[in-house]
Design an enzyme around this catalytic site. Structure first.
Site, PDB file in Angstrom:
ATOM      1  N   SER A   1       0.847  -1.193   0.000  1.00 45.44           N
ATOM      2  CA  SER A   1       0.000   0.000   0.000  1.00 45.44           C
ATOM      3  C   SER A   1       0.880   1.239   0.000  1.00 45.44           C
ATOM      4  O   SER A   1       2.005   1.221   0.512  1.00 45.44           O
ATOM      5  CB  SER A   1      -0.872   0.013   1.265  1.00 45.44           C
ATOM      6  OG  SER A   1      -1.508   1.264   1.421  1.00 45.44           O
TER       7      SER A   1
ATOM      8  N   TYR B   1      -1.570  -0.275  10.322  1.00 44.20           N
ATOM      9  CA  TYR B   1      -1.806  -0.949   9.040  1.00 44.20           C
ATOM     10  C   TYR B   1      -0.664  -0.614   8.082  1.00 44.20           C
ATOM     11  O   TYR B   1      -0.100  -1.489   7.418  1.00 44.20           O
ATOM     12  CB  TYR B   1      -3.149  -0.480   8.458  1.00 44.20           C
ATOM     13  CG  TYR B   1      -3.408  -0.887   7.034  1.00 44.20           C
ATOM     14  CD1 TYR B   1      -3.922  -2.147   6.732  1.00 44.20           C
ATOM     15  CD2 TYR B   1      -3.162   0.000   5.983  1.00 44.20           C
ATOM     16  CE1 TYR B   1      -4.172  -2.521   5.422  1.00 44.20           C
ATOM     17  CE2 TYR B   1      -3.407  -0.366   4.673  1.00 44.20           C
ATOM     18  CZ  TYR B   1      -3.912  -1.621   4.393  1.00 44.20           C
ATOM     19  OH  TYR B   1      -4.157  -1.987   3.088  1.00 44.20           O
TER      20      TYR B   1
END
Length: 254
Positions: free
Chosen positions: A145, A158
């Site tokens: 990501s 995260y």
């Protein structure tokens, strides 16, 4: 789509967490390019519905229920793939969770465990099971990501787990699985999927994200699928240990 090549003809691709969103987009793209695709997610209903949609597009597909943190499920995913197709050419590790929006030092231990378990550890264990069945010319793509480059705000922990995937790609797995298997990584920007809905459905936040990109838009599942298909294909046969940022020019690195 009509002009799409057939780079994966005769190949078998496993994509985890692939019944919706980016994972589904990747499975669809690989399938349209000729791969037999093995899709999975935690719920039988989702697996069945996604498999039906893919078959309607002429794609050869096997659907398997797999919660990636469950050892038995992971084993079944690989075993059923080998039973049906006899080989594995591509593994795309896409499963991820973000159970907490707390600051890192306020995140509960159970949430930290889940983040590590799903986002990092499961990717390693899936490959551990798949590796003995992968032959020369095979490839792995980990889905990281843009948050892996600058973990911040409600996505901080995260983001840190996604940073771990960058290191896992570059240093560890690429050298460990060479020379027969290439290992690369895609770092998507923000894509308006169910997973990111709490961000992308907020008009103000969405506008701020779009402004941070040079292309003034969010990404699409097709954008991520195209990048993943490139890295998984023989077009990228001399690329390993790399991360491709697909984020419309969002600042990531020098």
């Amino acid at each position: 789509m009509e002009k799409m090549g057939k780079r994966f003809q005769g190949k078998v691709a496993i994509v985890t967490a692939s019944t919706m969103g980016i994972g589904y987009g990747i499975a669809e793209r690989l399938g349209l390019e000729g791969a037999s695709v093995v899709i999975s997610s935690r719920k039988q209903k989702n697996v069945d519905e996604a498999a039906e949609k893919l078959r309607a597009r002429g794609i050869e597909v096997l659907g398997v229920v797999c919660h990636v943190s469950n050892e038995q499920h992971r084993k079944q995913l690989i075993d059923q793939t080998i039973q049906k197709y006899g080989r594995i050419d591509v593994v795309v590790s896409n499963a991820a969770a973000n159970p907490s929006v707390d600051a890192i030092l306020e995140t509960k231990e159970s949430a930290l465990d889940k983040l590590w378990e799903i986002n990092v550890k499961a990717a390693i264990l899936i490959l551990k099971d798949a590796a003995p069945h992968m032959q020369k010319g095979s490839s792995v793509v980990l889905i990281s990501s843009i948050a892996g480059y600058q973990p911040q705000g409600s996505m901080a922990m995260y983001g840190v787990t996604k940073t771990a995937l960058l290191g896992l790609t570059k240093v560890a797995l690429a050298s460990e699985m060479a020379p027969n298997t290439r290992v690369n990584c895609v770092a998507p920007g923000f894509v308006p999927t169910h997973f990111a809905s709490y961000i992308t459905s907020n008009k103000a936040i969405r506008g701020a994200i779009e402004e941070r990109t040079l292309l003034n838009r969010l990404g699409t599942t097709e954008d991520m699928a195209a990048a993943t298909a490139f890295l998984a294909s023989d077009d990228a046969s001399y690329i390993t240990g790399e991360t491709l940022v697909v984020a419309g020019g969002t600042p990531s690195r020098l």
